[in-house]
Design a protein around this motif. Sequence first.
Motif, PDB file in Angstrom:
ATOM      1  N   ILE A 122      49.863  55.008 121.724  1.00 18.39           N
ATOM      2  CA  ILE A 122      50.767  54.051 122.360  1.00 18.39           C
ATOM      3  C   ILE A 122      51.715  54.840 123.264  1.00 18.39           C
ATOM      4  N   LEU A 123      52.350  54.122 124.168  1.00 15.56           N
ATOM      5  CA  LEU A 123      53.348  54.698 125.052  1.00 15.56           C
ATOM      6  C   LEU A 123      54.650  53.948 124.830  1.00 15.56           C
ATOM      7  N   VAL A 124      55.705  54.676 124.503  1.00 13.76           N
ATOM      8  CA  VAL A 124      57.045  54.101 124.392  1.00 13.76           C
ATOM      9  C   VAL A 124      57.798  54.551 125.632  1.00 13.76           C
ATOM     10  N   THR A 125      58.253  53.593 126.431  1.00 11.03           N
ATOM     11  CA  THR A 125      58.831  53.949 127.727  1.00 11.03           C
ATOM     12  C   THR A 125      59.717  52.843 128.273  1.00 11.03           C
ATOM     13  N   LYS A 126      60.484  53.194 129.296  1.00 11.53           N
ATOM     14  CA  LYS A 126      61.125  52.194 130.127  1.00 11.53           C
ATOM     15  C   LYS A 126      60.027  51.645 131.044  1.00 11.53           C
ATOM     16  N   PRO A 127      60.118  50.389 131.451  1.00 12.55           N
ATOM     17  CA  PRO A 127      59.039  49.784 132.226  1.00 12.55           C
ATOM     18  C   PRO A 127      59.115  50.021 133.733  1.00 12.55           C
ATOM     19  N   GLY A 128      59.054  51.262 134.127  1.00 12.93           N
ATOM     20  CA  GLY A 128      58.944  51.549 135.553  1.00 12.93           C
ATOM     21  C   GLY A 128      57.562  51.157 136.038  1.00 12.93           C
ATOM     22  N   ALA A 129      57.464  50.758 137.285  1.00 12.69           N
ATOM     23  CA  ALA A 129      56.200  50.241 137.820  1.00 12.69           C
ATOM     24  C   ALA A 129      55.087  51.279 137.771  1.00 12.69           C
ATOM     25  N   LEU A 130      55.371  52.505 138.159  1.00 11.34           N
ATOM     26  CA  LEU A 130      54.330  53.528 138.180  1.00 11.34           C
ATOM     27  C   LEU A 130      53.866  53.866 136.765  1.00 11.34           C
ATOM     28  N   THR A 131      54.803  54.018 135.851  1.00 10.51           N
ATOM     29  CA  THR A 131      54.442  54.336 134.466  1.00 10.51           C
ATOM     30  C   THR A 131      53.591  53.219 133.863  1.00 10.51           C
ATOM     31  N   CYS A 132      53.987  51.978 134.075  1.00  8.76           N
ATOM     32  CA  CYS A 132      53.212  50.846 133.544  1.00  8.76           C
ATOM     33  C   CYS A 132      51.816  50.799 134.167  1.00  8.76           C
ATOM     34  N   THR A 133      51.736  51.062 135.457  1.00  9.27           N
ATOM     35  CA  THR A 133      50.432  51.054 136.122  1.00  9.27           C
ATOM     36  C   THR A 133      49.534  52.156 135.573  1.00  9.27           C
ATOM     37  N   GLU A 134      50.082  53.356 135.400  1.00  4.52           N
ATOM     38  CA  GLU A 134      49.300  54.457 134.832  1.00  4.52           C
ATOM     39  C   GLU A 134      48.796  54.107 133.435  1.00  4.52           C
ATOM     40  N   ALA A 135      49.659  53.510 132.622  1.00  2.00           N
ATOM     41  CA  ALA A 135      49.254  53.134 131.265  1.00  2.00           C
ATOM     42  C   ALA A 135      48.169  52.055 131.304  1.00  2.00           C
ATOM     43  N   MET A 136      48.288  51.096 132.196  1.00  2.00           N
ATOM     44  CA  MET A 136      47.268  50.044 132.292  1.00  2.00           C
ATOM     45  C   MET A 136      45.917  50.627 132.691  1.00  2.00           C
ATOM     46  N   VAL A 137      45.916  51.536 133.662  1.00  2.00           N
ATOM     47  CA  VAL A 137      44.665  52.152 134.102  1.00  2.00           C
ATOM     48  C   VAL A 137      43.995  52.882 132.931  1.00  2.00           C
ATOM     49  N   MET A 138      44.813  53.450 132.048  1.00  2.00           N
ATOM     50  CA  MET A 138      44.279  54.201 130.909  1.00  2.00           C
ATOM     51  C   MET A 138      44.098  53.321 129.670  1.00  2.00           C
ATOM     52  N   HIS A 139      44.353  52.018 129.811  1.00  2.03           N
ATOM     53  CA  HIS A 139      44.258  51.084 128.684  1.00  2.03           C
ATOM     54  C   HIS A 139      45.078  51.572 127.490  1.00  2.03           C
TER      55      HIS A 139
END
Length: 128
Positions: free
Chosen positions: A37-54
């Motif tokens: 899992i990823l625990v993070t603030k929801p910055g657009a780039l970070t969220c996009t990277e996580a989505m690409v990596m499922h």
Amino acid sequence: NIDLYEKVAALSDKLHHPVELHSYTNKVAEIMARSEILVTKPGALTCTEAMVMHLPMVLVNTLPGQERANALHMKNRGCAEWVKRGDLAETARRILRNPDVRSAMAAACGDVHPDSAKDVVDVLYSLL
């Protein structure tokens, strides 16, 4: 955040699981690939990277405006939980202990388009 880094480093020997600390790194994709899992603030780039990596996300400490909009979007997709700081530990624990929840969140990331930037450039180039 050097102060927080030093506090976590001082605690790391007392924890029941391994902790890997990084200050600045350019190996974000490599670290995400090893993560559950990823625990993070929801910055657009970070969220996009996580989505690409499922990679399922737990979103916390959102700032007003775009981060809150990102958090709401990710939560509505089902690929993230948006929590208040006080609920962070229990939410992360619940997700980590339940592989079915993690799988459902990973699947909710959907079919993202990792070559979308190239596609946009191709469209713009075709308009010239």
